[in-house]
Enzyme design. Sequence first.
Site, PDB file in Angstrom:
ATOM      1  N   HIS A   1      18.857  63.073  11.561  1.00 43.45           N
ATOM      2  CA  HIS A   1      18.836  61.649  11.886  1.00 43.45           C
ATOM      3  C   HIS A   1      19.974  61.268  12.843  1.00 43.45           C
ATOM      4  O   HIS A   1      20.162  60.092  13.153  1.00 43.45           O
ATOM      5  CB  HIS A   1      18.938  60.853  10.570  1.00 43.45           C
ATOM      6  CG  HIS A   1      18.492  59.439  10.673  1.00 43.45           C
ATOM      7  ND1 HIS A   1      19.292  58.383  10.290  1.00 43.45           N
ATOM      8  CD2 HIS A   1      17.323  58.892  11.085  1.00 43.45           C
ATOM      9  CE1 HIS A   1      18.642  57.259  10.459  1.00 43.45           C
ATOM     10  NE2 HIS A   1      17.447  57.522  10.959  1.00 43.45           N
TER      11      HIS A   1
ATOM     12  N   LYS B   1      22.435  60.533  16.024  1.00 39.94           N
ATOM     13  CA  LYS B   1      22.296  59.959  17.364  1.00 39.94           C
ATOM     14  C   LYS B   1      23.624  60.129  18.096  1.00 39.94           C
ATOM     15  O   LYS B   1      24.644  59.549  17.696  1.00 39.94           O
ATOM     16  CB  LYS B   1      21.944  58.479  17.314  1.00 39.94           C
ATOM     17  CG  LYS B   1      20.537  58.171  16.830  1.00 39.94           C
ATOM     18  CD  LYS B   1      20.500  57.795  15.393  1.00 39.94           C
ATOM     19  CE  LYS B   1      19.092  57.364  14.981  1.00 39.94           C
ATOM     20  NZ  LYS B   1      18.979  57.201  13.541  1.00 39.94           N
TER      21      LYS B   1
ATOM     22  N   ASP C   1      30.330  64.738  29.969  1.00 37.03           N
ATOM     23  CA  ASP C   1      31.514  65.438  30.494  1.00 37.03           C
ATOM     24  C   ASP C   1      32.597  65.641  29.440  1.00 37.03           C
ATOM     25  O   ASP C   1      33.779  65.784  29.777  1.00 37.03           O
ATOM     26  CB  ASP C   1      32.098  64.689  31.696  1.00 37.03           C
ATOM     27  CG  ASP C   1      31.290  64.947  32.967  1.00 37.03           C
ATOM     28  OD1 ASP C   1      30.452  65.877  32.962  1.00 37.03           O
ATOM     29  OD2 ASP C   1      31.484  64.217  33.958  1.00 37.03           O
TER      30      ASP C   1
ATOM     31  N   HIS D   1      18.490  47.188  12.503  1.00 42.73           N
ATOM     32  CA  HIS D   1      18.588  48.649  12.500  1.00 42.73           C
ATOM     33  C   HIS D   1      20.041  49.133  12.501  1.00 42.73           C
ATOM     34  O   HIS D   1      20.301  50.335  12.475  1.00 42.73           O
ATOM     35  CB  HIS D   1      17.855  49.218  13.714  1.00 42.73           C
ATOM     36  CG  HIS D   1      17.484  50.658  13.579  1.00 42.73           C
ATOM     37  ND1 HIS D   1      18.178  51.677  14.216  1.00 42.73           N
ATOM     38  CD2 HIS D   1      16.512  51.273  12.864  1.00 42.73           C
ATOM     39  CE1 HIS D   1      17.626  52.839  13.904  1.00 42.73           C
ATOM     40  NE2 HIS D   1      16.625  52.631  13.090  1.00 42.73           N
TER      41      HIS D   1
ATOM     42  N   LYS E   1      23.710  50.190  11.296  1.00 39.88           N
ATOM     43  CA  LYS E   1      24.274  50.800  10.091  1.00 39.88           C
ATOM     44  C   LYS E   1      25.801  50.742  10.231  1.00 39.88           C
ATOM     45  O   LYS E   1      26.427  51.602  10.864  1.00 39.88           O
ATOM     46  CB  LYS E   1      23.831  52.256   9.933  1.00 39.88           C
ATOM     47  CG  LYS E   1      22.302  52.448   9.973  1.00 39.88           C
ATOM     48  CD  LYS E   1      21.855  52.861  11.356  1.00 39.88           C
ATOM     49  CE  LYS E   1      20.473  53.460  11.438  1.00 39.88           C
ATOM     50  NZ  LYS E   1      19.409  52.851  10.759  1.00 39.88           N
TER      51      LYS E   1
ATOM     52  N   ASP F   1      37.938  45.664   4.121  1.00 39.32           N
ATOM     53  CA  ASP F   1      39.227  44.973   4.084  1.00 39.32           C
ATOM     54  C   ASP F   1      39.689  44.501   5.456  1.00 39.32           C
ATOM     55  O   ASP F   1      40.886  44.457   5.754  1.00 39.32           O
ATOM     56  CB  ASP F   1      40.303  45.870   3.447  1.00 39.32           C
ATOM     57  CG  ASP F   1      40.050  46.111   1.960  1.00 39.32           C
ATOM     58  OD1 ASP F   1      39.340  45.301   1.351  1.00 39.32           O
ATOM     59  OD2 ASP F   1      40.574  47.105   1.442  1.00 39.32           O
TER      60      ASP F   1
END
Length: 541
Positions: free
Chosen positions: A186, A188, A193, A436, A438, A443
């Site tokens: 999952h 991404k 470079d 979507h 996450k 704190d």
Amino acid sequence: MTGDATHEFVRRLARSLALRWLALAFAASGTAGCASLPAPAGVEPSFAIPASAETLLGRLAKNSSPDPTLTGVRLLPTGPYALSTRIALAARAERTLDVQYYLLQNDATGRYLLRLMRDAAARGVRVRLLLDDMYTAGMDDMLIGLAAHPNIEVRLFNPFSAGRGHVLTRFAASALDFYRVNHRMHNKLFVADGAMAIVGGRNIADSYFTRDPNQNFADVDALLVGAVVEQLSSAFDDYWNSEFAIPLAYFAPTSTSAEERRRAFDDVTARDALPTEVVEEKTDVLGYGPIVEEMSDPRIGLIWGVASAWVDPTAKVWNCRPVPEGSTAPHLHTVRLRVEGLLRNARREVTLSSPYFVPAEDGMAIFGQGVREGVSYKVLTNSLAATDEPLVHWGYMRYRRRMLLMGMELYELSPTRASRDRGFGLFGSRTLGTLHAKTAVIDRSTVFIGSMNFDPRSDALNTEIGIVIESPQLAREMLRLMNLDKLQSSYRVRLSPEHGRLEWIGIDDFNEVVHNDEPDADFRTRMYLRLVAPFVSEGML
């Protein structure tokens, strides 16, 4: 229900029932072993090329950094800015592009970015593209055409060896190997470079960059410069060189010449030119201009802090392998366990954003302990109408009342409210919105951004990636984004003071609007849950 809506409902129902049936069939078979992947001959490992001040991106990264131990971050909360940043990195890469995604859709955005990779390779850039094999059905020919260009290699993670034309036929052909293929990558990650990287929740498709005319995702990525990029490059190498990363050519052999494959790829992708102005707004919701405008400056403006990359080990796919006596190493360093550690260490407040939020009993125990110690919790997730995975929302619904009774604040994104909310900048007026992103803010000083949902699949079945950074300034920016979403695009869920029933509260023109049932949810979604949910355990979500 329209014809298109009926078709989509039947497709979703059939897919869910088929995959759950296969899972149950596999479990009933009593086969608990792990099947092996093939080991193609002649596959050579390769490794990241370190950042260098001899490249434009390397010089920018070095000149921008106040301290080599720090990491610079630019949040990318809007689709057009997130896309233009990827385009800028791909267009300016001089040595390497390392690209790793769960989903790269065969649509205008996906094909355009593949073409940019081809163009980079033509300049001499080494391109390594690693895709999870879940959603590559029907893309073999196009990806083979891309890989036929010099300097480009394409590998598939945890691939399906048969039935490759369709998701359902892939799972059907892998019924005896279901345990393995039900584990997915999952992650991404986009690294240019070895100097700049993008991490976050977005896959590569029109709907992640506000280019879909019907439904788009609200998401957050981060452009990263500095110390953490080397960690991310090393993580890419671990996946690229793992036993699960198989060259595409092994599963999709072809008799056509390399020139014919290149020509076919060029023909398929030639029509997908993006508009000249990818970004129409001068600034995003945080007040930043497009990053490309700063790439001709001596340095780029970033927020700096101490960061770490958190990446699941590839061995998570084989978590049925025996663990040496006295060792729990394969389970010590998962992203989920590290995020839970952040939650346990919270002292004042936690703000979470997760499109699929199923806390399970472990999560409820963490929240309960935190509440007793004076920690406040705010959670933003999708409403039933907004989610693209109603079954996961059903898992969340099972804990919703208990969380409210604890005193937690729950907000659910509304697709209709998000579509009207042009001030937030994530959706156009004609598109419906689905959360979507996450993210977590602990704190008001610690920020997590990554691919991990707070649900059982991310915990046990998917590999995940993310970064955690200590920066009160970045925390303020992330909280600003999340507060905008909560206040303008979402309903707050509460228990009615009179009856104790669930209520959804929205503010329209300074007036409180109260809903007594799941707002905006249509008949087919409710029917889908009634038909499928009774057959699905929480561990299958």
